[in-house]
Design an enzyme around this catalytic site. Structure first.
Site, mmCIF file in Angstrom:
data_model
loop_
_atom_site.group_PDB
_atom_site.id
_atom_site.type_symbol
_atom_site.label_atom_id
_atom_site.label_comp_id
_atom_site.label_asym_id
_atom_site.label_seq_id
_atom_site.Cartn_x
_atom_site.Cartn_y
_atom_site.Cartn_z
ATOM 1 N N TYR A 151 10.446 -1.034 -3.182
ATOM 2 C CA TYR A 151 9.054 -0.663 -2.939
ATOM 3 C C TYR A 151 8.851 0.609 -2.121
ATOM 4 O O TYR A 151 7.759 1.165 -2.106
ATOM 5 C CB TYR A 151 8.326 -1.858 -2.320
ATOM 6 C CG TYR A 151 8.304 -3.029 -3.271
ATOM 7 C CD1 TYR A 151 7.360 -3.106 -4.284
ATOM 8 C CD2 TYR A 151 9.292 -4.012 -3.218
ATOM 9 C CE1 TYR A 151 7.375 -4.145 -5.199
ATOM 10 C CE2 TYR A 151 9.306 -5.061 -4.132
ATOM 11 C CZ TYR A 151 8.350 -5.120 -5.117
ATOM 12 O OH TYR A 151 8.371 -6.137 -6.027
ATOM 13 N N TYR A 435 3.068 -14.077 0.499
ATOM 14 C CA TYR A 435 1.952 -13.953 -0.446
ATOM 15 C C TYR A 435 2.384 -13.143 -1.641
ATOM 16 O O TYR A 435 3.477 -12.601 -1.683
ATOM 17 C CB TYR A 435 0.712 -13.368 0.233
ATOM 18 C CG TYR A 435 0.817 -11.944 0.733
ATOM 19 C CD1 TYR A 435 0.515 -10.882 -0.112
ATOM 20 C CD2 TYR A 435 1.182 -11.652 2.041
ATOM 21 C CE1 TYR A 435 0.571 -9.565 0.346
ATOM 22 C CE2 TYR A 435 1.250 -10.352 2.518
ATOM 23 C CZ TYR A 435 0.947 -9.319 1.665
ATOM 24 O OH TYR A 435 1.018 -8.021 2.119
#
Length: 435
Positions: A151, A435
């Site tokens: 990322y 999450y």
């Protein structure tokens, strides 16, 4: 906060065109179409190497699924098959240093089928989400990750490191004092309710936290039909001297090697007060027949190592967890309180162009910031860094000196020290859920 609903945004046109060139269809799932929705949920489970979900598990996950913007990639020749890649997102408050909030584009469920690797699909998904967030005026994006090497290339930074504790209870012992209050067992339904309520009340005390959701709490409490350990989950809560619930803990206990000695794994410990935190830790470390306690996603400044007789009985492993990505630099840097005055010009590089440029950051004695673009480029730049490093620095839990030492910030030593003093956040930032 914000009334932005991510579900109202269409699929990103640039990613749509990029994938169409490979005969792939990129579209937002219609959650009203149960068949399409179920195929998406099953593809996501497959992507995370999970078991084939039962109908009961699909139904359990449906409320969270329907609350999000779910985007899939499909073979153009089989538009009604399971997607070959998935991603979902929603807008949620992110706590900033000082207890304020800023809207964050939360990204989850990123999967690419093993049959479709190395085709730029993940890039299209991530960049599409960031463009959608920016177009909606959401100033920052965040995610938690299963792989830590992917990322950074999209501008995300590992901004919220967390601790994993492994405690040898026989060696560690207990040295904490007893606070005013009591513990009691609760059933799993009550546990889920208490975890959610306490977490919501406590999350404004630490930068980096976001709200949970109903199936997050019921899942932790052992009520998910796909949880193989669900029947092992137990819960306790802490009530203070006035009878108010101030903390709760979900945990499992498992026998180790047929020895009639046990390990206790803390699924989640939430607390509003130090007394509640200490009481819950004491319960875990002094539990009968338990030789080892493990707990993940604990803040770096957790009091546990200082609550025991022998701190060498507590192993603390720091690892990445919450990743952030600034999109609207002025809005984000103005959203938090700072710990010291500062006046610097930052040169920020951004591979996707959202926040690139020269920026003057001025922080007053009251801890509030002003941010302005330096038009035409600055003649004097105090520090140069990429957007990933700035996203890390923003949260306040990673030292500027560490980033400088790693070559992530180019600046003179006095500037690095000034950045450290200004950006450090108290207490340590944390994110205690996935999450």
């Amino acid at each position: 906060m914000t009334s932005i609903d991510s579900r109202e945004l269409p699929a990103d046109p640039a990613s749509t065109d990029r994938l169409a060139a490979q005969s792939l269809t990129y579209r937002v799932v219609d959650t009203a179409d149960r068949a399409q929705s179920e195929r998406f949920q099953r593809a996501m489970s497959r992507g995370f190497l999970g078991a084939e979900p039962s109908d009961e598990a699909i139904a359990f996950g449906r409320p969270a699924f329907e609350a999000r913007r779910n985007t899939g990639v499909y073979e153009a020749s089989a538009p009604n098959a399971q997607p070959v890649a998935t991603i979902d997102s929603w807008v949620t408050p992110l706590t900033t240093a000082g207890g304020g909030e800023i809207p964050m584009w939360a990204i989850s469920g990123v999967t690419v089928s093993a049959t479709h690797r190395r085709r730029g699909i993940a890039r299209a998904l991530l960049e599409g989400e960031l463009r959608a967030a920016a177009s909606a005026g959401v100033p920052i994006a965040g995610l938690t990750v299963s792989e830590a090497t992917i990322y950074g290339r999209y501008g995300f930074g590992s901004a919220l490191p967390m601790s994993r504790f492994t405690v040898d209870t026989r060696r560690a012992g207990w040295a904490g004092t007893a606070g005013d209050g009591r513990l009691e067992y609760v059933d799993r339904e009550t546990l889920a309710t208490e975890l959610g309520a306490i977490h919501e009340r406590a999350r404004s005390s630490r930068a980096g936290q976001i709200p949970g959701w109903a199936t997050r709490w019921t899942g932790i409490a052992g009520l998910s039909p796909s949880d193989t350990d669900r029947d092992k989950v137990r819960g306790i809560r802490f009530l203070d001297g006035a009878g108010a619930v101030r903390g709760a803990m979900a945990f499992t206990v498992s026998e180790r090697g047929g020895s009639f000695r046990f390990g206790l794994d803390v699924r989640l410990l939430v607390a509003e007060t130090q007394d509640a935190t200490a009481a819950l830790w004491r319960f875990a470390l002094q539990h009968d027949l338990v030789d080892e306690v493990t707990a993940d996603l604990r803040p770096l400044d957790d009091s546990l190592p200082w609550l025991v007789h022998d701190p060498r009985g507590v192993k603390q492993t720091v690892h990445d967890h919450g990743w952030l990505r600034i999109l609207d630099l002025p809005t984000v840097l103005r959203s938090r309180d700072y710990s010291a005055p500062l006046d610097v010009v930052l040169r920020v590089s951004d591979p996707l162009g959202f926040a690139a440029g020269d920026w003057r950051l001025q922080i007053g004695n009251d801890g509030t910031a002003t941010v302005a673009a330096v038009e035409g480029g600055a003649s004097e730049v105090d520090a140069a860094l990429d957007i990933s490093a700035l996203s890390i620095l923003f949260a306040g839990g990673v030292r500027a000196a560490a980033l400088h030492g790693a070559g992530r910030i180019a600046a003179a030593a006095p500037i690095v020290e000034s950045l450290d003093r200004a950006f450090v956040s108290f207490p340590s930032p944390a994110l205690d859920i996935w999450y």
